[in-house]
Structures are given as C-alpha cells and as structure tokens.
Motif scaffolding. Structure first.
Motif, PDB file in Angstrom:
ATOM      1  N   GLY A 118     -15.940 -34.530   6.238  1.00  0.00           N
ATOM      2  CA  GLY A 118     -17.349 -34.817   5.983  1.00  0.00           C
ATOM      3  C   GLY A 118     -18.133 -34.880   7.281  1.00  0.00           C
ATOM      4  N   ALA A 119     -17.549 -35.564   8.277  1.00  0.00           N
ATOM      5  CA  ALA A 119     -18.230 -35.699   9.561  1.00  0.00           C
ATOM      6  C   ALA A 119     -18.405 -34.332  10.219  1.00  0.00           C
ATOM      7  CB  ALA A 119     -17.443 -36.633  10.473  1.00  0.00           C
ATOM      8  N   TRP A 174     -21.882 -32.977  11.094  1.00  0.00           N
ATOM      9  CA  TRP A 174     -22.213 -32.756  12.503  1.00  0.00           C
ATOM     10  C   TRP A 174     -22.765 -31.343  12.711  1.00  0.00           C
ATOM     11  CZ3 TRP A 174     -19.964 -29.798  16.643  1.00  0.00           C
ATOM     12  CH2 TRP A 174     -20.420 -30.182  17.903  1.00  0.00           C
ATOM     13  N   SER A 185     -17.725 -39.241   2.091  1.00  0.00           N
ATOM     14  CA  SER A 185     -16.578 -38.337   1.959  1.00  0.00           C
ATOM     15  C   SER A 185     -15.266 -39.103   2.127  1.00  0.00           C
ATOM     16  CB  SER A 185     -16.682 -37.190   2.965  1.00  0.00           C
ATOM     17  OG  SER A 185     -16.872 -37.675   4.262  1.00  0.00           O
ATOM     18  N   GLY A 186     -15.264 -40.133   2.988  1.00  0.00           N
ATOM     19  CA  GLY A 186     -14.070 -40.964   3.099  1.00  0.00           C
ATOM     20  C   GLY A 186     -13.752 -41.633   1.771  1.00  0.00           C
ATOM     21  N   MET A 241     -25.121 -38.924   9.502  1.00  0.00           N
ATOM     22  CA  MET A 241     -23.685 -38.855   9.764  1.00  0.00           C
ATOM     23  C   MET A 241     -22.958 -39.996   9.063  1.00  0.00           C
ATOM     24  SD  MET A 241     -22.807 -36.243  11.430  1.00  0.00           S
ATOM     25  CE  MET A 241     -21.175 -36.629  12.059  1.00  0.00           C
ATOM     26  N   ALA A 242     -23.555 -41.190   9.119  1.00  0.00           N
ATOM     27  CA  ALA A 242     -22.947 -42.340   8.456  1.00  0.00           C
ATOM     28  C   ALA A 242     -22.837 -42.068   6.962  1.00  0.00           C
ATOM     29  CB  ALA A 242     -23.778 -43.593   8.710  1.00  0.00           C
ATOM     30  N   THR A 288     -20.076 -39.423   6.251  1.00  0.00           N
ATOM     31  CA  THR A 288     -18.742 -39.898   6.609  1.00  0.00           C
ATOM     32  C   THR A 288     -18.251 -40.960   5.622  1.00  0.00           C
ATOM     33  OG1 THR A 288     -19.382 -39.526   8.895  1.00  0.00           O
ATOM     34  CG2 THR A 288     -17.337 -40.697   8.535  1.00  0.00           C
ATOM     35  N   SER A 334     -10.527 -36.825   4.909  1.00  0.00           N
ATOM     36  CA  SER A 334     -11.754 -36.520   4.173  1.00  0.00           C
ATOM     37  C   SER A 334     -12.984 -36.931   4.970  1.00  0.00           C
ATOM     38  CB  SER A 334     -11.752 -37.227   2.822  1.00  0.00           C
ATOM     39  OG  SER A 334     -10.687 -36.761   2.044  1.00  0.00           O
ATOM     40  N   ALA A 335     -12.925 -38.104   5.582  1.00  0.00           N
ATOM     41  CA  ALA A 335     -14.073 -38.558   6.370  1.00  0.00           C
ATOM     42  C   ALA A 335     -14.298 -37.615   7.549  1.00  0.00           C
ATOM     43  CB  ALA A 335     -13.857 -39.987   6.860  1.00  0.00           C
ATOM     44  N   ALA A 336     -13.194 -37.139   8.162  1.00  0.00           N
ATOM     45  CA  ALA A 336     -13.331 -36.216   9.287  1.00  0.00           C
ATOM     46  C   ALA A 336     -13.951 -34.903   8.818  1.00  0.00           C
ATOM     47  CB  ALA A 336     -11.969 -35.953   9.929  1.00  0.00           C
TER      48      ALA A 336
END
Lengths: 343, 288
Positions: free
Chosen positions: A103-104, A108, A225-226, A218-219, A222, A99-101
């Motif tokens: 979101g990232a 991005w 979403s993580g 980005m923070a 990420t 999920s974090a990926a």
C-alpha cells in the motif's frame, strides 16, 4: 482516548451498539452451520469494507485494488505456514507488513506525482492485476495451480495455527471487526481524521492551511492496506486454499467495497450495516435462483439490486436509517454523509 | 530469424489496431462525458456474440455485419446514457464506478444466460490464407481486420474534426459550462457521444471475432486492456488511443516471444504503471 471516542455519541447509539454486539456474540448458539457460514462471510466483508472505507470515505482515495492487499496478506501467512511451519499467529505480522508495504509503495508512487481520483483507482487496479499475474506465474507458491493448506479437522480451537471450527473463525472475525470499528472511531476523532476529511473535501485548501497532504494520504493507504492484509490471513486459513485467479480478482475487490458503498461511504457504521445486509441478501438470491438451473441468473439480479441502490439512495442506506433511529452522531455519520452528497 | 521477429511484431501491430479502435470507444466517452465505462469489455462481448450469431445464421462475412452491430451498439449506448448514466452524473466517482460495475456484472450474466458458457467462433473461407510480402507472411484475416479498424477510426476522426455535431461534442468535452452557455443541447450530445463510443467498441467487437472465439467471461479482460491502452495513449486523446493500441499490440507480441505468453498482460500492466508514474497524462494526452 476513551473520552474522545465517546464524545458526541448519543446514549442510545451506545446501547444499540451493545445490543448488536451481544446479539452477534450469542449468534453461534442459535444458528445452524449454514447461517454461521453466511455470518462469517458478512463479518469478513464488514471488516474489509471498513478498511476500504478508511481510504475513500475518510481520505477520499478510491482504491479498486483492495484484493491485492488481502491477497498478499493471505499468501504471506499461508506461505510461511505451509513452507516453514510458522503459525499464522506470527505469520500475520508478515502479512500486515507486506500488505502495508505494498500500500505504501502504491501510495508513494502515486502521491509523489499527485495522481488522484480516477487515475489513482486505475493505478490500484493495474498493481492488483500485475500482482495477480506474477503470483500466477510463481511456481514456489503454487502458481495458478493454487496453494493448499493442510487441513487437520474442522473441530476445536487451535487459535495459534488458526485450525479449528467455523465458530472459531466467526469469533476471530467478530473481534477483528469490532477492533476495526474502534480504530476507525478513534481515527475519525483524532487530528489525523480531521486532516483526512479536510483533504477529501479540498486538498489544496488543506495544504494551504499547513496540512502535510502527502504524509496524511500515506498514512491512509498504509493503515488501510495493512488492515486488509490481516483479513487475508483469515481468508487463507478459513478457505484453506488460495488461487491467484480468485484472491487477486477485480471481482473480489468489488465484493469487498459493495457493503461499504451500500451502507454509506464515509460513515462509520455504514460498511458493517451494508455487509450484514448484502451478504444474506446475496445468499437468499442464490437460494431463490438455484432451482432455475440457469447459470448467471444470480449475478444478473445482483447487478440489478446494486444498480437500483445506487440510483435510489446514492448516499448509502445507513445515514437514512441512523437518522430515523436517532443514532445520528455515531461517528459523525450524518454530517459527513450530507457533506459528501452535496458535492 | 529477423523475419520471424518482424512477422510477430507485424501481427501484434495488426491486432493492436483493433485494440486501439476498442479503446477509442472508451476514450471518447471519458473525454466528453467524463464517465469511465467499466462495462466496456462486457458491451464489446455482446457485440461479438451478435456478430457470431449473424455470421453463423446468415453466412455473412463479419465485416458485412459490422455496420449493423455498430448501429445496435450505438442505440444501446445512447439509451444507456439517456436513461441511466445521466442520473448518476452528479455523484462522486466511486458511485459512478459502482453503477458501471453493476452494469458489467449484469451484462456478463445476461450473456451467460442467453448464450451459455461455451465458446463460439466463426469460420472464415479465407481463414488460413495469407499474403507473402518478401520474407514476411501476413494473415489475411488480420490484414482485413486491421484495415477495417483503421477505416472506422478514420471515419470517426473525420466526424469529430469536420462535422458540426462532432465539433459540438468536442466543445462539450472542452468546457461543459461554455457549451451550455452557447446553447448546445449538452444532454443530447452526451447521449450521442456515449452512442458513438459504444458504436466504436461494437465495430471493434465485430472485427474481433475474426481473430478470437467468443465466450461470456471475456469482458473484464477487455475492459482492463482498454484502460491500459487509453491511459498509455492519454485519456481523452483519440490519436493516443490508436497509438496506445499499437504499443500494446507490439508489447504483447514481444512479451510472447521474449518471456512467455502467460506473462504478456503482466508486461502491459508494467508498462501502464511506468506510464502512470512518469507521464500520467499519457503519451499524447494534455496536462489536466
């Protein structure tokens, strides 16, 4: 760290929080199975609403694809469990990572091209729908037929495999919601939290003062979403079945952000308050309208209630209540909400 | 074989023109009032139900019902802006979004309560007729539907290009403060714009019943489709909306033959993602 988190919080706010937490911890002893299921749902929305609030409320990024992050997290851990027998206690790492990926990746792509506001919101919807259709067509994970988890009884506390009674899920969610609350409080008081709010208020001004806008945004996506991915683990193992149609639905995203909006976007306690208020309200509506045997009547009133809240109290309900109770300073609530409404 | 592809592409393009007309309604509203109408599809489904009722009760052709349905939607849109949306204009994006989402939920529920969950269709006397042009076969309904969509879109272009009201509306969209300064009644023009946008999707709804059956849950899918088209063409660009509709019509038709029909909307969304990334202002949009 504890000092910064406590700084500025009035004593009565801490007492109120302690009282609420004790009440929530004790609740399963006093309520029946139905009320417990409502509380579980309320905590789920409190947690996910807070994750969503981190993006829009803190950093000013409107995501309408929250369901994608939850859904991916749900499918990751459920898939590992069902196909390889990996317990969710390990699987959750993949869930959060996936999920974090995601979101990232969305962040991005969007922030590199300075896609903001409504365009960012539509991009999150597009990604969410795209994912839904892909999973819908991915036979390995059940496709549109759904992915079902082995059910091994509804008793006990097998926390490693997340197999057990609703009471277990209740306490897991309570712990997650409390943890999320502390994380948000910490982030708000941190340097990053101030950068986020600076970006939310005026991105160009923040950049001119040396804030790395891209990295801060980005923070935000990420982390948020993580965190949503972690909720997905509970979503999958509590319901024991997953359908792309419901997990990735736009309506699922909307359900998650309702509590936060009604409670107060950008406030720390608003999402929790909103979810604890709205979920029982929704259930009461179901109970009240069930006898009518008219499909759609519940959604009708639901829409009316939400529209009424937006029209009557656009800053959310919590800032007003916090003011009345003298809890203003919890998580800088009052200040933020006032600034927001002055836009 | 090439004829088969040509047929599929043409039928996609004809459907695309109707999508374009519907998206035009979204685009006009966003371009001027700066509101993203999340209840777009739900309003269109209302128009489809209204047309179906009229066609089945009075035995009229959908295209004859079109002016009435468009007028009803115009009034609905006008009142909506005047009494509801105007009150949230100063609020941040997410609050506006929430109000529109609440409206969408309410409308879907209303259609469900009024019309029930069943699918309703219309039967056209010329439903199975077609034109043969050389090796190509064109559905008569699709040709009529696309022609009607083009006519409505053309009228709208003319209105915005040449009429005084149309110019005034464009002025509001270009510069809100400027429009106020020169003495335009911006509130009224906004309501008018919303009415016109709603009229557009009303017309699209009336035409759409010729191609597909109506049921209450179609709303969100049409809302998303309209978003995709409008962003593809450029938010606020009228010609862009029609072009976006054509592109999506083509791409859906192509995805249906090249991959599988269930993936056709994934194809559209992929297209949208690519456009947002490489040309966020859309094909014909101006840089904000």
């Amino acid at each position: 760290m504890i000092e910064t988190m406590l700084a500025g919080a009035p004593r009565r706010a801490l007492v109120a929080l302690a009282l609420l937490l004790s009440a929530l911890v004790a609740a399963p002893l006093f309520v029946n199975a139905y009320a417990l299921s409502v509380l579980i749902l309320a905590l789920y929305y409190a947690y996910t609403g807070q994750a969503w609030n981190m993006m829009i409320g803190f950093a000013g990024l409107l995501s309408l694809g929250e369901a994608m992050f939850v859904g991916l997290g749900a499918y990751a851990s459920a898939g590992l469990f069902q196909k390889f027998g990996v317990p969710p206690v390990l699987g959750l790492f993949l869930s959060v990572a996936v999920s974090a990926a995601a979101g990232a990746a969305v962040g991005w792509l969007a922030f590199r091209f300075d896609i903001n506001g409504v365009y960012f919101a539509l991009l999150t919807i597009a990604f969410s729908e795209f994912t839904r259709i892909l999973v819908d067509n991915w036979a390995y994970l059940g496709g549109s037929e759904g992915l079902f988890l082995h059910v091994s009884g509804l008793a006990g506390w097998d926390i490693v495999n997340l197999r057990g009674s609703p009471v277990m899920f209740y306490y897991v969610l309570l712990a997650m919601t409390s943890g999320m609350f502390l994380l948000c409080r910490y982030l708000l008081a941190s340097r990053l939290g101030y950068y986020w709010r600076a970006i939310r208020e005026d991105q160009d001004a923040a950049r001119s003062l040396g804030v790395d806008v891209f990295a801060c945004k980005m923070a935000a996506v990420t982390i948020s979403s993580g965190a949503a991915g972690l909720a997905g683990v509970v979503y999958a193992f509590y319901y024991n079945n997953l359908f792309p149609e419901t997990a990735f639905a736009l309506s699922h995203s909307i359900d998650m952000l309702l509590g936060a909006v009604v409670g107060g976007v950008g406030t720390l306690f608003g999402p929790i308050f909103g979810a604890l208020l709205l979920t029982p309200l929704g259930e009461a509506l179901t109970a009240a309208t069930d006898g009518l045997r008219l499909p759609g009547v519940k959604q009708f009133f639901w829409g009316v209630v939400v529209a009424a809240i937006v029209l009557a109290r656009p800053t959310g309900l919590w800032p007003m209540i916090a003011g009345a109770l003298g809890l203003d300073k919890v998580g800088l609530d009052k200040v933020d909400a006032d600034e927001k409404s002055g836009r | 074989m090439p004829a088969t592809y040509a047929n599929i592409l043409i039928s996609g393009a004809l459907a695309g023109l109707i999508y374009g007309l519907s998206a035009l309604g979204l685009s006009v509203i966003f371009g001027v009032v700066r509101i993203v109408n999340f209840a777009h599809g739900e309003m269109m489904v209302g128009a489809m139900f209204l047309t179906t009722l009229m066609v089945n009760a009075l035995g009229l052709d959908p295209l004859l019902c079109l002016p009435v349905v468009a007028a009803v939607l115009f009034v609905f849109g006008y009142l909506l802006q005047r009494f509801l949306i105007e009150r949230v204009a100063h609020l941040p994006d997410h609050m506006q979004f929430l109000l529109m989402a609440a409206l969408a939920t309410t409308l879907t529920a209303a259609w469900l309560m009024i019309f029930g969950p069943e699918t309703r269709g219309v039967r056209l006397s010329y439903g199975y007729d077609s034109y043969e042009v050389g090796p190509l076969i064109l559905d008569k309904t699709r040709v009529f539907a696309a022609a009607a969509a083009l006519v409505v879109a053309g009228l709208l272009f003319a209105f915005f290009r040449w009429s005084a009201t149309g110019k005034a509306i464009r002025a509001c969209g270009d510069n809100h403060t400027g429009a106020l300064v020169v003495g335009l009644d911006v509130r009224k023009l906004y309501a008018l714009t919303f009415g016109i946008g709603a009229m557009c999707l009303g017309a699209a709804g009336a035409i759409m019943v010729m191609l597909i059956d109506t049921q209450p849950y179609l709303g969100p899918q049409y809302t998303l489709l309209a978003f995709v088209i409008v962003i593809l063409g450029g938010l606020g660009s009228m010609a862009g909306a029609m072009l976006g509709g054509l592109v999506i019509g083509f791409s859906e038709a192509l995805a249906g033959v090249l991959f599988q029909p269930s993936l056709k909307s994934a194809f559209s969304f992929a297209l949208l993602i690519v456009i947002l990334l490489v040309r966020p202002q859309g094909l014909l949009g101006k840089r904000a």
